[in-house]
Design an enzyme around this catalytic site. Structure first.
Site, PDB file in Angstrom:
ATOM      1  N   HIS A   1      61.291   7.645 -28.122  1.00 37.72           N
ATOM      2  CA  HIS A   1      61.123   8.003 -26.712  1.00 37.72           C
ATOM      3  C   HIS A   1      62.190   7.323 -25.827  1.00 37.72           C
ATOM      4  O   HIS A   1      63.017   7.972 -25.212  1.00 37.72           O
ATOM      5  CB  HIS A   1      59.738   7.560 -26.218  1.00 37.72           C
ATOM      6  CG  HIS A   1      58.591   8.062 -27.008  1.00 37.72           C
ATOM      7  ND1 HIS A   1      58.188   9.389 -27.045  1.00 37.72           N
ATOM      8  CD2 HIS A   1      57.706   7.401 -27.808  1.00 37.72           C
ATOM      9  CE1 HIS A   1      57.124   9.512 -27.817  1.00 37.72           C
ATOM     10  NE2 HIS A   1      56.809   8.331 -28.293  1.00 37.72           N
TER      11      HIS A   1
HETATM   12  O1  RIB Z   1      54.565   7.599 -24.267  1.00 37.25           O
HETATM   13  C1  RIB Z   1      55.660   6.906 -24.800  1.00 37.25           C
HETATM   14  C2  RIB Z   1      56.040   5.757 -23.919  1.00 37.25           C
HETATM   15  O2  RIB Z   1      54.946   4.847 -23.816  1.00 37.25           O
HETATM   16  C3  RIB Z   1      57.200   4.925 -24.490  1.00 37.25           C
HETATM   17  O3  RIB Z   1      57.935   4.365 -23.444  1.00 37.25           O
HETATM   18  C4  RIB Z   1      56.488   3.850 -25.256  1.00 37.25           C
HETATM   19  O4  RIB Z   1      57.283   2.677 -25.398  1.00 37.25           O
HETATM   20  C5  RIB Z   1      55.324   3.565 -24.346  1.00 37.25           C
HETATM   21  O5  RIB Z   1      55.780   2.720 -23.299  1.00 37.25           O
END
Ligand code: RIB
Ligand code: CA
Length: 313
Positions: free
Chosen positions: A243
């Protein structure tokens, strides 16, 4: 072209760690002015500790790390140990941090830096809940026009939720903060699950990290081995979705990403859909566009960039 000045606001988390490593491996393109920790994946005392661990893994004992808000603006903190493990950085065994945590509160660092740097020269890169960013904008409204851009990981539309049926974790944890940011008038580029779920660390890609033969390569491979369990089980994914590295990769190679400039509103009232990013992808609402909402990426190009840059650390 001079390097883009950024502040990384983060809740490490294995994917945050890879995003930070990528930023620190791109000094020609990115100058990290500081790293601000926020409560999210795990509580603040762990996210600030993890941020320092990652900086030391990259050999950057000089980096300034600040602790920020330990809870959302108006709600109880929701964490994600079920994804990231108890420490938030499960996977590799990494040494305790030796570099100091800065005394200054992260929100004050964000405000002071935006006031001190030339207007429009600093990009904010939130990788976790938006509590620090929203608090800075509320305490110092004068900084909003001084922000060059906010490039954040958060939200979801076609992919819908990963923490509830409709909400992505970063937005869900502090929807009021997200609403402040998305209504700030600042130029926003958002990396939602729609694009991050296409940045999957398949086995060959993780083998390429391991094959770097460096402490960084091996740590990233071990982080991924741990972090992928949740998404493989839930989505049947081919690997862990990276992500947060989508944010720092965008700063280096924006051409790897595509999306639409649309209206994005945050649900802050309904218990059923709290934290949903209501992204007007088909432009039916008539509401003004306030964010570039990414939907696709060149995954091969992303992993080639990431692997090549991690090799430099
Ligand atoms: O949903 C994914 C996000 O939530 C990413 O940034 C992960 O590190 C958590 O913070
Ligand atoms: Ca994160």
């Amino acid at each position: 072209m001079s390097a883009r000045k950024i502040i990384i606001d983060t809740d490490p988390g294995q994917d945050d760690a890879v995003a930070i490593l990528l930023a620190l491996a791109a000094p020609e393109e990115i100058e990290v002015l500081g790293i601000t920790a926020v409560a999210g994946n795990v509580p603040l005392h762990l996210t600030e500790r993890n941020a320092r661990i990652v900086c030391e893994l990259a050999g950057r004992h000089d980096m300034r790390v600040f602790a920020g808000c330990d809870a959302p603006l108006k709600r109880k903190l929701v964490t994600a140990e079920h994804v990231h493990g108890k420490t938030g950085l499960e996977g590799p065994v990494l040494p305790d941090p030796t570099m100091p945590l800065q005394d200054l509160h992260a929100v004050q660092f964000i405000i002071d830096t935006l006031r001190a740097e030339p207007e429009g020269s600093v990009t904010l890169c939130p990788l976790g809940p938006l509590t620090n960013i929203a608090t800075a904008l509320t305490e110092a409204p004068d900084i909003a026009p001084r922000v060059a851009e906010i490039v954040l990981m958060g939200g979801a539309y076609f992919e819908v939720g990963n923490i509830t049926p409709t909400a992505e974790f970063n937005i869900y944890v502090d929807p009021e903060a997200a609403e402040i940011v998305f209504k700030s008038g600042i130029s926003i580029t958002a990396m939602p699950l729609d694009v991050t779920h296409k940045a999957l660390v398949t086995a060959p890609r993780n083998d390429a990290f391991r094959a770097l033969g460096t402490p960084v390569g091996s740590a990233v491979a071990q982080m991924t081995d741990f972090f992928e369990r949740f998404d493989k089980e839930k989505y049947g994914s081919a690997g862990a979705p990276l992500h947060d590295p989508c944010v720092t990769a965008y700063l280096i190679r924006p051409d790897l990403f595509s999306g639409r400039h649309i209206n994005v509103e945050i649900e802050t009232r309904s218990d059923l859909t709290l934290g949903m990013t209501v992204a007007d992808w088909w432009r039916v609402s008539g509401r003004p566009a306030n964010a570039t909402f990414m939907g696709d990426l060149d995954a091969e190009g992303f992993f080639t960039l990431l692997t090549e840059r991690l090799a430099r650390l």
